[in-house]
Write a protein that holds these residues in place. Structure first.
Motif, PDB file in Angstrom:
ATOM      1  N   CYS A  84       0.870  -1.170   0.000  1.00 23.98           N
ATOM      2  CA  CYS A  84       0.000   0.000   0.000  1.00 23.98           C
ATOM      3  C   CYS A  84       0.909   1.223   0.000  1.00 23.98           C
ATOM      4  O   CYS A  84       2.131   1.089  -0.073  1.00 23.98           O
ATOM      5  N   CYS A  93      -1.464   1.876   7.149  1.00 24.03           N
ATOM      6  CA  CYS A  93      -2.698   2.203   6.420  1.00 24.03           C
ATOM      7  C   CYS A  93      -3.931   1.781   7.201  1.00 24.03           C
ATOM      8  O   CYS A  93      -5.060   2.074   6.797  1.00 24.03           O
ATOM      9  N   HIS A 132       0.816  -6.387   1.140  1.00 22.67           N
ATOM     10  CA  HIS A 132      -0.394  -6.976   1.741  1.00 22.67           C
ATOM     11  C   HIS A 132      -0.768  -8.202   0.918  1.00 22.67           C
ATOM     12  O   HIS A 132      -0.882  -8.115  -0.309  1.00 22.67           O
ATOM     13  N   CYS A 140      -0.754  -2.431   9.724  1.00 23.61           N
ATOM     14  CA  CYS A 140       0.006  -1.552   8.830  1.00 23.61           C
ATOM     15  C   CYS A 140      -0.346  -0.087   9.118  1.00 23.61           C
ATOM     16  O   CYS A 140      -1.403   0.206   9.680  1.00 23.61           O
TER      17      CYS A 140
HETATM   18 ZN   LIG Z   1      -0.960  -1.016   4.369  1.00 22.73          ZN
END
Ligand SMILES: [Zn+2]
Length: 459
Positions: free
Chosen positions: A270, A334, A277, A332
């Motif tokens: 990402c 994100c 991922h 993560c």
């Molecule tokens: Zn991520």
């Protein structure tokens, strides 16, 4: 009155959630929660693991023997997968067709993999329509990290024949309204650069070394490409290359992980750029100790083992990929808890042990040699065994105007390599002697997409 108005100023902008997260949520039927919970993903993986074991045992003569005496019903937890026997590249080479669970009429695509240096049979990987559809679906959602509807992608991967990697990626992009040009592997970088300059892609996809040579050429003649994103695939993605392309173009370079055996796609980074991922609804990825076969926890390096959870035509169950990798634990940046795979460090078979006790890997040479501005490719051979070892490296470098000699580059490369602790003398023994040659690369046909590190044990 707020007396600390500046506290928030230095906070980095939030990283958007990987599009693979809502996609996976929908696949595992947990579409209402964002981000998807690790528990929902694992429950889905367990259910699919049991069904792929049953499917293989029932429909493939080879798996019927391989899994004889094994009851899929006894897999009560995901960790129980470690009781299932491992499969190897040798199994796939020798018994590929017998590992199939569908009739040959149902096979939509066969990928034949001949590995260089191996004289044995090629590996053959079979897919049916549903398997290819799963790959298209992954490409579609994975690429949403990099491009949006109305943008252009130049694909420097095999194509454009139907169901080639380039063709599948192009069709997947079209689903999201993204235009693409399937250029194929770069053999003539000058021609590829010319096409790229005309097409002006928002994103380029290809092998790291192939993207590097385009970036170097574009920079050498006054940068005219302006991609916002780059996707590095199919090989170890050196930080040295990532930093170079991100600075020259400037863009964000993300890493894709996958192999033919994983169904071409496997996982993608990402915008946080902290590991790929994984495509968890389709793949169960483990890391094992390559010597003992014991499972290793997240954070530890070992051999990557994959189980295809929904593959119909030719499921691969606990298949040893032969690559060195590790899983990253934790959520993560994100916000997704989808499992991430760190950058794969290359083939375990291409990691000879040196007399000084260190292990030599291509990743180390990549990181060192691609930092040299003119280098576009290299090959390395370790000669000899025991205390008398020699590391021979042949660099390919671009020629620039007014440069009569590659000597300065050769000295610099020699200096950087000699400074690596891995190549120095230790208590255990001497480091290898270094022999470096620099060959000019001036636009001749370019076939590099994967560097090699070979070990010649005979003098
Ligand atoms: Zn991520």
């Amino acid at each position: 009155m707020n007396t600390a108005p500046h506290l928030h100023v230095s906070a980095p902008p939030p990283v958007p959630l990987t599009p693979l997260d809502p996609w996976t949520a929908a696949l595992v039927r947990e579409s209402t929660i964002r981000p998807v919970s690790a528990r929902a993903v694992e429950e889905f993986q367990l259910e699919k693991l049991r069904s792929v074991l049953a499917h293989a045992k029932e429909n493939s003569p080879w798996y019927a023997r391989h899994l004889q005496g094994f009851d899929p019903g006894h897999v009560a937890r995901l960790q129980d997968v470690s009781t299932v026997p491992l499969t190897t590249a040798g199994d796939l080479r020798e018994h590929g067709p017998a590992m199939c669970c569908v009739s040959q009429d149902e096979v939509a695509r066969v990928v034949t993999l001949t590995s260089s240096g191996s004289t044995g049979k090629p590996k053959r990987v079979f897919f049916n329509k549903q398997d290819l559809e799963a790959t298209l679906d992954f490409f579609d959602h994975g690429m949403r990290t990099l491009v949006e509807s109305g943008q252009r992608v130049m694909i420097l991967l095999s194509g454009p024949t139907p169901d080639s990697t380039g063709d599948l990626l192009s069709r997947a992009l079209a689903r999201n309204g993204v235009d693409s040009l399937v250029y194929g592997l770069v053999q003539d970088p000058l021609a590829a650069l010319e096409q790229a300059r005309q097409y002006q892609p928002h994103c380029l996809v290809g092998f790291p070394v192939q993207l590097l040579v385009l970036a170097r050429l574009d920079a050498a003649w006054g940068t005219r490409l302006n991609p916002a994103k780059i996707l590095l695939c199919s090989d170890y993605a050196p930080d040295s290359i990532i930093k170079y392309v991100e600075r020259e173009w400037p863009c964000q370079a993300l890493v894709h992980w996958g192999a033919t055996e994983t169904g071409l796609g496997g996982g993608v980074e990402c915008l946080a750029q902290q590991g790929s991922h994984l495509r968890q609804a389709d793949l169960y990825v483990e890391i094992i100790d390559p010597a003992t076969g014991e499972p290793l926890p997240a954070g530890q390096w070992g051999e990557i083992v994959v189980t295809t959870l929904r593959r119909q035509a030719q499921p691969l169950i606990r298949y040893r990929l032969g690559d060195l990798g590790r899983l990253l634990s934790g959520t993560c940046a994100c916000g997704s808890s989808l499992v991430r795979l760190d950058k794969v460090q290359g083939r375990l078979s291409q990691r000879p042990r040196l007399a000084n006790g260190h292990v030599l890997g291509l990743a180390l040479l990549d990181e060192t040699l691609f930092r040299l501005e003119l280098v576009v490719d290299f090959s390395a051979t370790l000669h000899g065994q025991g205390l008398d070892q020699e590391l021979r490296i042949r660099l390919k470098a671009m020629q620039t105007k007014g440069r009569e000699s590659f000597d300065p580059l050769r000295y610099r490369a020699q200096e950087m390599l000699a400074a690596l602790p891995e190549l120095q003398d230790t208590d255990q023994g001497p480091g290898p002697r270094l022999t470096l040659a620099v060959l000019p690369w001036d636009g001749e046909p370019f076939t590099a997409f994967k560097r090699t590190l070979t070990h010649e044990t005979r003098p």
